[in-house]
Design a protein around this motif. Structure first.
Motif, PDB file in Angstrom:
ATOM      1  N   CYS A 172      34.927  35.309  41.396  1.00 30.78           N
ATOM      2  CA  CYS A 172      35.859  36.196  42.506  1.00 30.78           C
ATOM      3  C   CYS A 172      36.402  37.150  41.582  1.00 30.78           C
ATOM      4  O   CYS A 172      36.965  37.089  40.707  1.00 30.78           O
ATOM      5  CB  CYS A 172      36.809  35.451  43.305  1.00 30.78           C
ATOM      6  N   GLY A 173      36.760  38.451  42.391  1.00 34.32           N
ATOM      7  CA  GLY A 173      37.317  39.259  41.826  1.00 34.32           C
ATOM      8  C   GLY A 173      36.970  39.950  40.258  1.00 34.32           C
ATOM      9  O   GLY A 173      35.752  40.074  40.131  1.00 34.32           O
ATOM     10  N   THR A 174      37.936  39.784  39.490  1.00 36.32           N
ATOM     11  CA  THR A 174      37.650  40.367  38.046  1.00 36.32           C
ATOM     12  C   THR A 174      36.606  39.436  37.531  1.00 36.32           C
ATOM     13  O   THR A 174      35.783  40.055  36.840  1.00 36.32           O
ATOM     14  CB  THR A 174      38.735  40.374  37.309  1.00 36.32           C
TER      15      THR A 174
ATOM     16  N   GLN B 204      38.860  32.592  35.346  1.00 34.68           N
ATOM     17  CA  GLN B 204      39.905  32.506  34.139  1.00 34.68           C
ATOM     18  C   GLN B 204      40.824  31.043  34.509  1.00 34.68           C
ATOM     19  O   GLN B 204      40.874  30.361  33.558  1.00 34.68           O
ATOM     20  CB  GLN B 204      40.763  33.837  34.474  1.00 34.68           C
ATOM     21  N   SER B 205      41.274  30.836  35.746  1.00 35.18           N
ATOM     22  CA  SER B 205      42.295  29.908  35.718  1.00 35.18           C
ATOM     23  C   SER B 205      41.161  28.598  35.760  1.00 35.18           C
ATOM     24  O   SER B 205      42.149  27.306  35.405  1.00 35.18           O
ATOM     25  CB  SER B 205      43.008  29.910  37.082  1.00 35.18           C
ATOM     26  N   GLY B 206      39.989  28.505  36.357  1.00 33.73           N
ATOM     27  CA  GLY B 206      39.367  27.384  36.758  1.00 33.73           C
ATOM     28  C   GLY B 206      39.760  26.651  37.859  1.00 33.73           C
ATOM     29  O   GLY B 206      39.548  25.290  38.035  1.00 33.73           O
ATOM     30  N   GLU B 207      40.703  27.161  38.583  1.00 33.57           N
ATOM     31  CA  GLU B 207      41.141  26.549  39.722  1.00 33.57           C
ATOM     32  C   GLU B 207      40.886  27.342  40.882  1.00 33.57           C
ATOM     33  O   GLU B 207      41.362  26.972  42.020  1.00 33.57           O
ATOM     34  CB  GLU B 207      42.815  26.420  39.533  1.00 33.57           C
TER      35      GLU B 207
ATOM     36  N   SER C   7      38.105  50.079  39.072  1.00 32.26           N
ATOM     37  CA  SER C   7      38.658  50.305  40.592  1.00 32.26           C
ATOM     38  C   SER C   7      39.593  49.302  40.966  1.00 32.26           C
ATOM     39  O   SER C   7      40.565  49.603  41.427  1.00 32.26           O
ATOM     40  CB  SER C   7      37.464  50.590  41.353  1.00 32.26           C
ATOM     41  N   LEU C   8      39.150  48.006  40.579  1.00 31.91           N
ATOM     42  CA  LEU C   8      39.994  46.748  41.211  1.00 31.91           C
ATOM     43  C   LEU C   8      41.455  47.005  40.482  1.00 31.91           C
ATOM     44  O   LEU C   8      42.389  46.725  41.049  1.00 31.91           O
ATOM     45  CB  LEU C   8      39.183  45.585  40.848  1.00 31.91           C
ATOM     46  N   LYS C   9      41.080  47.239  39.169  1.00 31.00           N
ATOM     47  CA  LYS C   9      42.349  47.285  38.312  1.00 31.00           C
ATOM     48  C   LYS C   9      43.265  48.130  38.662  1.00 31.00           C
ATOM     49  O   LYS C   9      44.640  47.970  38.820  1.00 31.00           O
ATOM     50  CB  LYS C   9      42.133  47.540  36.757  1.00 31.00           C
TER      51      LYS C   9
END
Ligand code: M6R
Length: 361
Positions: free
Chosen positions: A58-60, A106-109, A240-242
């Protein structure tokens, strides 16, 4: 502890050379021009049987997965693509036994990614994790994977973890490539490129003052367009997201090749375009896109390996191997997002409405 930085985002952007050092450490095998990935749990025979790779995040992390898919396709010649994990889990996707699934987080969650992993496992698929947080839910539920070793990322907005995830994918692509048909010469070339990354990242970060100045020019834009082609496209998506996340400026990313199929209608002096222009076989195509924008009085900032004549401003980044260029090209745009948000007085480490990890549906 922010170690002298005003925000975690700034600190984390500046930690990227060290972070990349860590993801490479102990993994390069010069003797066979490949890399060792201890936790992969995929033997050579299995690696050769993969017919497809599907990357979910998701996301980045999804954007890092898009870059990863391109690297795997280029270096290992396995058809690969990335898809938002949330879309994948709701569309009753066909689960194929010859496909290698890779969950990126990143988080794994992140719940959408975790739910996709669980659904895939339930149907008997092989799932690897490309994860930063050691021992996290996605790492535990995967059959194996690669730790990204970016170190703790505190800012809600991901920067160093994005970069390290793209490097982790380069390692995986090289490993799969060398287990299949990538030549020793190409293996050596990619390894040399990987080794150049930390120094090149530091070189990019030295341009911070110049980018800060540019950010003042862009802070009053209502909207911005980000374009790139093939390797440059996921970079444009992430940039663009950043910008959206930290500055709240509306931004949209498009493949440069799609301009004439619609977004060209938006071009006017008030809509600046950021163009990703790598020095690869698509350079001339990208230059033509800049020309089309210029002809309509659009303002252009290019991120390129050499000064772009049609652009109003160019941020020059060091050239690496073509396949690895996307790892570096987004870094100046992290700084652009950061300094634009700073100029606008935004709450950079905790953007409104966002959480560091989205553990709900
Ligand atoms: O922890 P994850 O990588 O799974 O998180 C995925 C996204 O929620 C995350 O990348 C989000 O888009 C960040 N705010 C990006 O800066």
């Amino acid at each position: 502890d922010m170690g002298g930085h005003d925000t975690y985002m700034h600190k984390e952007i500046h930690e990227q050379a060290d972070a990349v050092d860590r993801v490479l450490r102990g993994r390069i095998d010069d003797r066979f021009s490949t890399v060792h990935l201890g936790g992969l749990n995929l033997d050579a025979r299995e690696a050769r049987q993969i017919r497809r790779v599907k990357i979910l995040g998701c996301g980045t992390s999804y954007h890092a997965g898009m870059i990863g898919a391109q690297m795997i396709e280029e270096l290992a010649r396995i058809p690969a693509d990335a898809e938002p994990a949330s879309e994948f889990r709701y569309r009753n996707a066909v689960v194929d036994p010859d496909t290698l699934y890779i969950a990126v987080s990143q988080s794994g969650e992140t719940y959408d990614v975790l739910a996709a992993v669980q659904e895939l496992k339930r149907k008997g698929a092989r799932v690897l994790g490309v994860v930063n947080v050691v021992g996290s839910a996605i790492a535990r539920e995967s059959d194996g994977g690669i730790y990204v070793h970016a170190g703790p990322e505190v800012c809600v907005v991901s920067t160093k973890c994005f970069t390290n995830t793209t490097v982790a994918f380069a390692l995986l692509a090289l490993h799969l490539g060398r287990t299949r048909d990538l030549s020793v010469a190409d293996g050596k070339r990619i390894i040399a490129g990987l080794r150049r990354l930390p120094e090149q990242i530091n070189e990019i970060l030295k341009a911070e003052d110049e980018i800060k100045e540019l950010a003042q020019e862009f802070a009053d834009a209502r909207s911005m367009l980000f374009i790139g082609r093939v390797r440059g496209y996921p970079v444009a998506r992430e940039a663009s997201l950043k910008l959206k996340e930290v500055s709240y400026i509306h931004a949209e990313a498009y493949p440069a090749s799609e301009l004439k199929h619609g977004p060209l209608a938006l071009i006017e002096p008030a809509l600046p375009t950021v163009a990703i222009v790598p020095d690869d076989d698509l350079l001339e195509k990208n230059r033509a896109a800049l020309e089309e924008i210029k002809a309509r009085s659009g303002k252009i900032l290019a991120v390129a390996h050499q000064e772009q004549e049609k652009a109003d401003r160019t941020v020059v980044v060091p050239k690496n191997e073509d396949e690895l260029d996307p790892i570096l090209m987004g870094i100046p745009l992290q700084l652009l997002a950061y300094h634009t948000a700073l100029a606008l007085g935004r709450d950079i480490d905790k953007p409104r409405n966002l959480a560091k990890s989205v553990t709900v549906e």
